[in-house]
Write a protein that holds these residues in place. Sequence first.
Motif, short mmCIF file in Angstrom:
data_model
loop_
_atom_site.label_atom_id
_atom_site.label_comp_id
_atom_site.label_asym_id
_atom_site.label_seq_id
_atom_site.Cartn_x
_atom_site.Cartn_y
_atom_site.Cartn_z
N LEU A 150 32.07 -29.50 0.18
CA LEU A 150 31.53 -28.15 0.32
C LEU A 150 30.66 -28.12 1.57
O LEU A 150 29.80 -28.99 1.76
N ARG A 151 30.88 -27.12 2.42
CA ARG A 151 30.10 -26.98 3.65
C ARG A 151 29.41 -25.62 3.65
O ARG A 151 30.07 -24.59 3.77
N GLU A 152 28.10 -25.63 3.50
CA GLU A 152 27.27 -24.43 3.59
C GLU A 152 27.84 -23.29 2.74
O GLU A 152 28.01 -22.16 3.20
N TYR B 166 22.99 -6.84 -3.52
CA TYR B 166 23.63 -8.14 -3.68
C TYR B 166 22.66 -9.15 -4.30
O TYR B 166 21.48 -9.19 -3.94
N THR B 167 23.19 -9.94 -5.24
CA THR B 167 22.44 -11.04 -5.84
C THR B 167 23.10 -12.35 -5.44
O THR B 167 24.31 -12.53 -5.65
N TRP B 168 22.32 -13.26 -4.89
CA TRP B 168 22.87 -14.54 -4.44
C TRP B 168 22.83 -15.54 -5.59
O TRP B 168 21.76 -15.98 -6.00
N ALA B 169 24.01 -15.87 -6.12
CA ALA B 169 24.11 -16.87 -7.20
C ALA B 169 24.05 -18.28 -6.63
O ALA B 169 23.49 -19.18 -7.26
N VAL B 170 24.63 -18.47 -5.46
CA VAL B 170 24.58 -19.76 -4.76
C VAL B 170 24.10 -19.47 -3.34
O VAL B 170 24.63 -18.58 -2.67
N GLY B 171 23.10 -20.21 -2.89
CA GLY B 171 22.50 -19.93 -1.59
C GLY B 171 23.16 -20.64 -0.44
O GLY B 171 23.86 -20.04 0.37
N ASP B 172 23.00 -21.96 -0.35
CA ASP B 172 23.53 -22.72 0.78
C ASP B 172 23.71 -24.16 0.32
O ASP B 172 22.78 -24.96 0.36
N VAL B 173 24.91 -24.48 -0.13
CA VAL B 173 25.16 -25.78 -0.74
C VAL B 173 26.19 -26.55 0.08
O VAL B 173 27.30 -26.06 0.33
N SER B 174 25.82 -27.76 0.50
CA SER B 174 26.75 -28.69 1.14
C SER B 174 26.77 -29.96 0.30
O SER B 174 25.71 -30.46 -0.10
N LEU B 175 27.99 -30.47 0.04
CA LEU B 175 28.12 -31.59 -0.91
C LEU B 175 29.47 -32.27 -0.71
O LEU B 175 30.47 -31.60 -0.45
N LYS B 176 29.47 -33.59 -0.82
CA LYS B 176 30.72 -34.36 -0.80
C LYS B 176 30.83 -35.16 -2.09
O LYS B 176 29.85 -35.77 -2.53
N ALA C 230 30.40 -17.17 1.82
CA ALA C 230 30.35 -17.86 3.11
C ALA C 230 30.54 -19.34 2.87
O ALA C 230 30.35 -19.84 1.76
N GLY C 231 30.91 -20.06 3.93
CA GLY C 231 31.12 -21.50 3.82
C GLY C 231 32.54 -21.84 3.42
O GLY C 231 33.38 -20.96 3.18
N THR C 232 32.83 -23.14 3.35
CA THR C 232 34.18 -23.62 3.04
C THR C 232 34.14 -24.68 1.96
O THR C 232 33.17 -25.44 1.84
#
Length: 256
Positions: free
Chosen positions: A4-6, A17-27, A59-61
């Motif tokens: 997961l990238r950003e 808009y309500t942000w359920a996930v903000g900015d998560v990067s993870l392998k 947003a993000g990939t």
Amino acid sequence: MIELREVSKAFQTDKGYTWAVGDVSLKIEQGEFVSIVGPSGCGKSTLLNLIAGFLEPTAGTIEIDKTPVKGKLHPTLGYIFQKDTLLPWYNVYKNVALGLRFHGVPENQVRKKVAQLLELGHLSGFEHAYPHQLSGGMRRRVALLMSLAVEPRLLMLDEPFGALDTHTKTHLHRELMEIWRKLGQTVVMVTHDLDEAITLSDRVVVLSSPPSKVLLDERIHIPHPRDVFTVRESPAFVAHFQSVWSVLGQQFRTAA
């Protein structure tokens, strides 16, 4: 296996808009067991659904095996939801066989595979029982076997043991660990139970209060196989609990 990238996810409401996930990067590597913990509303289950492909990120990939997910279910995905998903009009055998039959597996192979799974889940002899005749723990085992029947490489668990008593939960922990060691899936689990996360996982990831980000990604240095009945007494377990709680507890206090 998973990257997961950003990643972020917003839902539109009457107030915007309500942000359920903000900015998560993870392998997450192939064969790892990773648990995600965090305060209520931080987007743990949403994140799981994004990885599974039930939702698309704002947003993000997200990539699995270097292939973008983009809101599409992974072909070798198994998913166990918080709520009971057994078909009440099917007995145990038919519930476990459901995915195999959907994929067109010949009936003789279905019988062999279901028998192996029932033995693995300590449910041999309950083939003809219906869900309403089973205990909560047995129903959870059937749900797990339903997901394992199609041999998923990636297993997603969303609070799989949350509604069970401690005794039943601990026995299911042992069975899940046995199955994971034998079959070697990559497992991502969302849980509110820190004891459970440390007992089962290779890594514990702590999310912040929303908009969420990764605050801690701690590798659990407790060798496998683990005795789920005694592991909590080990100095390593206590050290990991204190380390993770120093971060997670602060999030609970902030949310309150």
